[in-house]
Scaffold this motif. Structure first.
Motif, PDB file in Angstrom:
ATOM      1  N   GLN A  61      -3.458  -7.127  -6.947  1.00 48.90           N
ATOM      2  CA  GLN A  61      -2.665  -6.279  -7.830  1.00 48.90           C
ATOM      3  C   GLN A  61      -3.224  -4.860  -7.866  1.00 48.90           C
ATOM      4  OE1 GLN A  61       0.286  -7.094  -9.301  1.00 48.90           O
ATOM      5  NE2 GLN A  61       0.338  -4.907  -9.721  1.00 48.90           N
ATOM      6  N   ASP A  62      -4.550  -4.720  -7.871  1.00 48.82           N
ATOM      7  CA  ASP A  62      -5.169  -3.396  -7.855  1.00 48.82           C
ATOM      8  C   ASP A  62      -4.807  -2.640  -6.569  1.00 48.82           C
ATOM      9  OD1 ASP A  62      -6.298  -3.949 -10.310  1.00 48.82           O
ATOM     10  OD2 ASP A  62      -8.283  -4.437  -9.488  1.00 48.82           O
ATOM     11  N   THR A  64      -2.167  -3.176  -4.732  1.00 46.89           N
ATOM     12  CA  THR A  64      -0.745  -2.884  -4.803  1.00 46.89           C
ATOM     13  C   THR A  64      -0.496  -1.654  -5.662  1.00 46.89           C
ATOM     14  OG1 THR A  64      -0.216  -5.225  -4.537  1.00 46.89           O
ATOM     15  CG2 THR A  64       1.506  -3.825  -5.465  1.00 46.89           C
ATOM     16  N   ASP A  65      -1.143  -1.595  -6.824  1.00 44.91           N
ATOM     17  CA  ASP A  65      -0.981  -0.439  -7.709  1.00 44.91           C
ATOM     18  C   ASP A  65      -1.435   0.840  -7.029  1.00 44.91           C
ATOM     19  OD1 ASP A  65      -0.008  -2.158  -9.630  1.00 44.91           O
ATOM     20  OD2 ASP A  65      -1.887  -2.265 -10.750  1.00 44.91           O
TER      21      ASP A  65
END
Length: 84
Positions: A61-62, A64-65
Motif C-alpha cells: 500500500q505504501d 502504491t501510494d
C-alpha cells in the motif's frame, strides 16, 4: 517554426494528460490488486505468517501510494507546462 498553441488546444492537451494519468493510476491499482491476491494466497497456503502478510500488504500500500503520488506530481507539472 511552430505556431503558438491556442487556449482551446491547451485545454485539450490538459484533458489528454489527465486521461493518461488516470489510466496510469488504474494500472497501478490493478497491479496492487494482483499483488494483494498473491499475498492472500500465500497466507492461505501457510507459506507465510499472518504478520508477514500484513507487513507485505502495508508495504504494498505504501508503494502504491507513492506511485500514485508521483503520477499526480507529474500531471501537475505537465499541466503547468502546457498552460504556461
Amino acid at each position: 517554426m511552430l505556431p503558438e498553441l491556442t487556449q482551446e488546444r491547451r485545454r485539450e492537451l490538459v484533458r489528454m494528460a489527465r486521461r493518461r494519468a488516470e489510466d496510469a493510476r488504474v494500472s497501478i491499482r490493478n497491479v496492487r490488486r494482483d499483488a494483494q491476491s498473491m499475498i492472500r494466497e500465500i497466507q492461505t497456503e501457510g507459506e507465510a505468517s499472518e504478520d508477514d502478510c500484513k507487513r507485505a500488504s502495508k508495504s504494498l500500500q505504501d508503494l502504491t501510494d507513492a506511485a500514485v503520488g508521483q503520477v499526480s506530481d507529474l500531471l501537475n507539472n505537465k499541466e503547468e507546462q502546457i498552460l504556461a
